[in-house]
Design an enzyme around this catalytic site. Sequence first.
Site, short mmCIF file in Angstrom:
data_model
loop_
_atom_site.label_atom_id
_atom_site.label_comp_id
_atom_site.label_asym_id
_atom_site.label_seq_id
_atom_site.Cartn_x
_atom_site.Cartn_y
_atom_site.Cartn_z
N ARG A 33 0.83 -1.30 0.04
CA ARG A 33 0.08 0.04 -0.16
C ARG A 33 0.67 1.24 0.05
O ARG A 33 0.71 2.01 -0.61
CB ARG A 33 -0.81 -0.17 1.11
CG ARG A 33 -2.02 -1.07 0.97
CD ARG A 33 -3.10 -1.19 2.44
NE ARG A 33 -2.09 -1.19 3.46
CZ ARG A 33 -2.38 -0.81 4.82
NH1 ARG A 33 -3.27 -0.10 4.78
NH2 ARG A 33 -1.45 -1.05 5.70
N ASN A 51 -6.21 -2.59 2.36
CA ASN A 51 -6.36 -3.99 2.50
C ASN A 51 -7.83 -4.46 2.53
O ASN A 51 -8.75 -3.82 3.15
CB ASN A 51 -5.52 -4.35 3.99
CG ASN A 51 -3.97 -4.31 3.78
OD1 ASN A 51 -3.54 -4.40 2.82
ND2 ASN A 51 -3.25 -4.13 4.93
#
Length: 104
Positions: A33, A51
């Site tokens: 990320r 996520n």
Amino acid sequence: MTDDADSTDRTDGHDAVRLTAYVHGHVQGVGFRWWTRSRALELGLVGYAANQPDGRVRVVAQGPDEAVRALVALLRSDATPGRVDLVVDSYDAPRAGVTGFVEK
């Protein structure tokens, strides 16, 4: 004057798009990320990387079509942290009020 001026995006004349991509593979707990946020900011995109409970990462990014497609190419490249097995991408009209690019 028509209302066409109101539909012009604010991306220096490039057509703006909104990407929603689900990235499958070993992409959680490996800095994916953060890496995605860094690439998106370099490309001038706004949105987020989050996520998912099933192990995927959802990437939502919007901006000029060319920059969004460059991000997708990066997501599919061998340069990502972890291991990307599949990127399922879809495109839509951009939404107003989205600023910055965050990790969720």
